[in-house]
Design an enzyme around this catalytic site. Sequence first.
Site, short mmCIF file in Angstrom:
data_model
loop_
_atom_site.label_atom_id
_atom_site.label_comp_id
_atom_site.label_asym_id
_atom_site.label_seq_id
_atom_site.Cartn_x
_atom_site.Cartn_y
_atom_site.Cartn_z
N LYS A 168 -4.23 8.62 -10.93
CA LYS A 168 -3.08 7.72 -11.07
C LYS A 168 -3.48 6.28 -10.87
O LYS A 168 -2.91 5.38 -11.46
CB LYS A 168 -2.04 8.06 -10.00
CG LYS A 168 -1.23 9.26 -10.30
CD LYS A 168 -0.07 9.35 -9.31
CE LYS A 168 -0.15 10.62 -8.51
NZ LYS A 168 -0.67 10.42 -7.17
N LYS A 188 -12.36 4.16 -3.91
CA LYS A 188 -11.17 3.34 -4.11
C LYS A 188 -11.38 1.91 -3.64
O LYS A 188 -10.90 0.98 -4.27
CB LYS A 188 -9.96 3.96 -3.41
CG LYS A 188 -9.42 5.18 -4.12
CD LYS A 188 -8.04 5.56 -3.63
CE LYS A 188 -7.51 6.76 -4.42
NZ LYS A 188 -6.22 7.23 -3.93
N LYS A 191 -12.63 11.50 -12.51
CA LYS A 191 -11.45 12.34 -12.54
C LYS A 191 -10.26 11.56 -13.06
O LYS A 191 -10.18 10.34 -12.92
CB LYS A 191 -11.15 12.91 -11.15
CG LYS A 191 -10.38 12.00 -10.23
CD LYS A 191 -9.96 12.75 -8.98
CE LYS A 191 -8.96 11.91 -8.18
NZ LYS A 191 -7.57 12.18 -8.52
P1 ATP Z 1 -4.45 8.49 -6.64
O1 ATP Z 1 -5.36 7.91 -7.69
O2 ATP Z 1 -3.29 7.61 -6.27
O3 ATP Z 1 -5.20 9.08 -5.47
P2 ATP Z 1 -4.32 11.06 -7.80
O4 ATP Z 1 -4.22 11.08 -9.26
O5 ATP Z 1 -5.64 11.33 -7.17
O6 ATP Z 1 -3.74 9.68 -7.35
P3 ATP Z 1 -2.98 12.40 -5.65
O7 ATP Z 1 -1.55 12.10 -5.33
O8 ATP Z 1 -4.03 11.77 -4.80
O9 ATP Z 1 -3.25 12.03 -7.19
O10 ATP Z 1 -3.21 13.95 -5.68
C1 ATP Z 1 -2.16 14.89 -5.88
C2 ATP Z 1 -2.73 16.25 -6.15
O11 ATP Z 1 -3.27 16.30 -7.45
C3 ATP Z 1 -3.85 16.67 -5.20
O12 ATP Z 1 -3.70 18.05 -4.90
C4 ATP Z 1 -5.10 16.47 -6.03
O13 ATP Z 1 -6.12 17.35 -5.64
C5 ATP Z 1 -4.60 16.77 -7.43
N1 ATP Z 1 -5.35 16.02 -8.44
C6 ATP Z 1 -5.41 14.68 -8.56
N2 ATP Z 1 -6.16 14.33 -9.61
C7 ATP Z 1 -6.61 15.47 -10.17
C8 ATP Z 1 -7.43 15.78 -11.28
N3 ATP Z 1 -7.93 14.82 -12.06
N4 ATP Z 1 -7.69 17.08 -11.57
C9 ATP Z 1 -7.16 18.06 -10.82
N5 ATP Z 1 -6.37 17.85 -9.75
C10 ATP Z 1 -6.09 16.58 -9.41
MG MG Z 2 -5.99 11.02 -5.06
#
Ligand code: ATP
Ligand code: MG
Length: 332
Positions: A198, A112, A195
Site C-alpha cells: 500500500k 520503509k 512485494k
Molecule cells: P503497508 O505498505 O502500509 O505496510 P501493506 O500492503 O504491507 O501496507 P499491511 O496492512 O501491512 O499491508 O498488511 C496487511 C496484511 O496483508 C498482512 O497480513 C500482510 O502480511 C498482508 N500482505 C501485505 N502485502 C502483501 C503481499 N504483497 N502479498 C501477500 N500478503 C500481503
Molecule cells: Mg505492511
Amino acid sequence: RPRVLSAMQPTGASLHLGNYLGALRQWVALQDTHDALYCVVDLHALTVQVDPADLRDRSRRTAAQYLAAGVDPERASLFLQSHVPEHTELAWVLSCLTGFGEASRMTQFKDKSQRHGSEATNVGLFTYPVLMAADILLYDTERVPVGDDQRQHLELTRDLAQRFNGRYGRTFVVPQAHLPSATARVADLQDPTAKMSKSAASTAGLVDLMDDPKVVAKKIRSAVTDTGREVVHDRAAKPGVTNLLDIHSALSGEGVAELEARFAGRGYGDLKKEVADVVVAALDPVRTRTLELLDDPAQLDALLADGAERARGIAGDVLARVRERVGLLPAA
Ligand code: ATP
Ligand code: MG
C-alpha cells in the site's frame, strides 16, 4: 475454538490484491473454525503522515472491505484498534522489554525508512512492531494469519511474550504463525522483486480492490515481464511471469504446472489477458459490495462499536493481568 487475530493498516487509498490473497481470503476461511478477531489498525497508520479526513475514510473503507470479502460480524469481532485503548498501554509495557538493537534489526523498518527518507521516518515507525506485538498478545491469541512479510514481526512478538512470561510468570499465550498455503506474497506488477504494498511510491504495479475492472486489466497488461517468451514458473529468472502465474493459480485454483502446460507456446500476452479476467472476476463483487457498505456509514460505525465492545471485554482482562504482574498499583 483456538483464537486468531489479524489486522491491516488503513494506509493507502485502499486494500490491494496482496492483502486479499495473502490475508483476507484466509481470514474468511478461519472464522469457521476459530474464534476470530479482525482489527483495522488505525494507530499504525499514523506512522505515515496522513490527512485526518483521509484517515477516517480509509478506516471505514478498510472495515467495509473486510466485510465485502466475507468477514462475518456474527462470527468474528471486527473493530478499530483506536477504539480499544488497551493496545497502546500494553505497547508501552512491551517497549520497556524490547532491546534497542533488537528493534533495529526489523527489516521492514529499514525498508520503509529508506523509502520515506530519514526526514519522514519517525519513532512510531521504529516502535511499530512493539505495538503489533501488543495487538496480538492482548487477546491471548493462539494463531496469527500473516503474510510472509510479517514473519519477523511475529517472531519478535513471540520473543516478547516468552521474555515477559520468563520474567513475571506465565501471562501471555505465545502465538503461532498461520501461513497461508499458497501465495504468501504477491509481488508488485511493475517491480516483481518487491512485494505489492500500500505504501509503495507508485500505484502502477498495485491492483487496488477498488480499481475499476478496466484499470485492473490495464495494470495487468502493463505488468513487467521478463526476457524470453516462455511462460514458466521460475522465481529467480522470471519473477514477473512467476508472479502472474501465482496470482492466476491462487484465484482460479488451477495448478501452476497445468497453467505452464496450457500456455506452452503461447506467450506473455495471452497469459496476461487471462490473468486479468481471473482477477476481475474475483475482485469485482468485492468492490461492488464495498461501495454498498460505504453508502451507510452509520450502520458500519455501529458494527464497529459492537466489535470494539467485544474486543475490550477480552483486552481489559489481559491488561489487568499485566498491570498486576509488573507491579503497577491498582487505582484504589
Ligand atoms: P503497508 O505498505 O502500509 O505496510 P501493506 O500492503 O504491507 O501496507 P499491511 O496492512 O501491512 O499491508 O498488511 C496487511 C496484511 O496483508 C498482512 O497480513 C500482510 O502480511 C498482508 N500482505 C501485505 N502485502 C502483501 C503481499 N504483497 N502479498 C501477500 N500478503 C500481503
Ligand atoms: Mg505492511
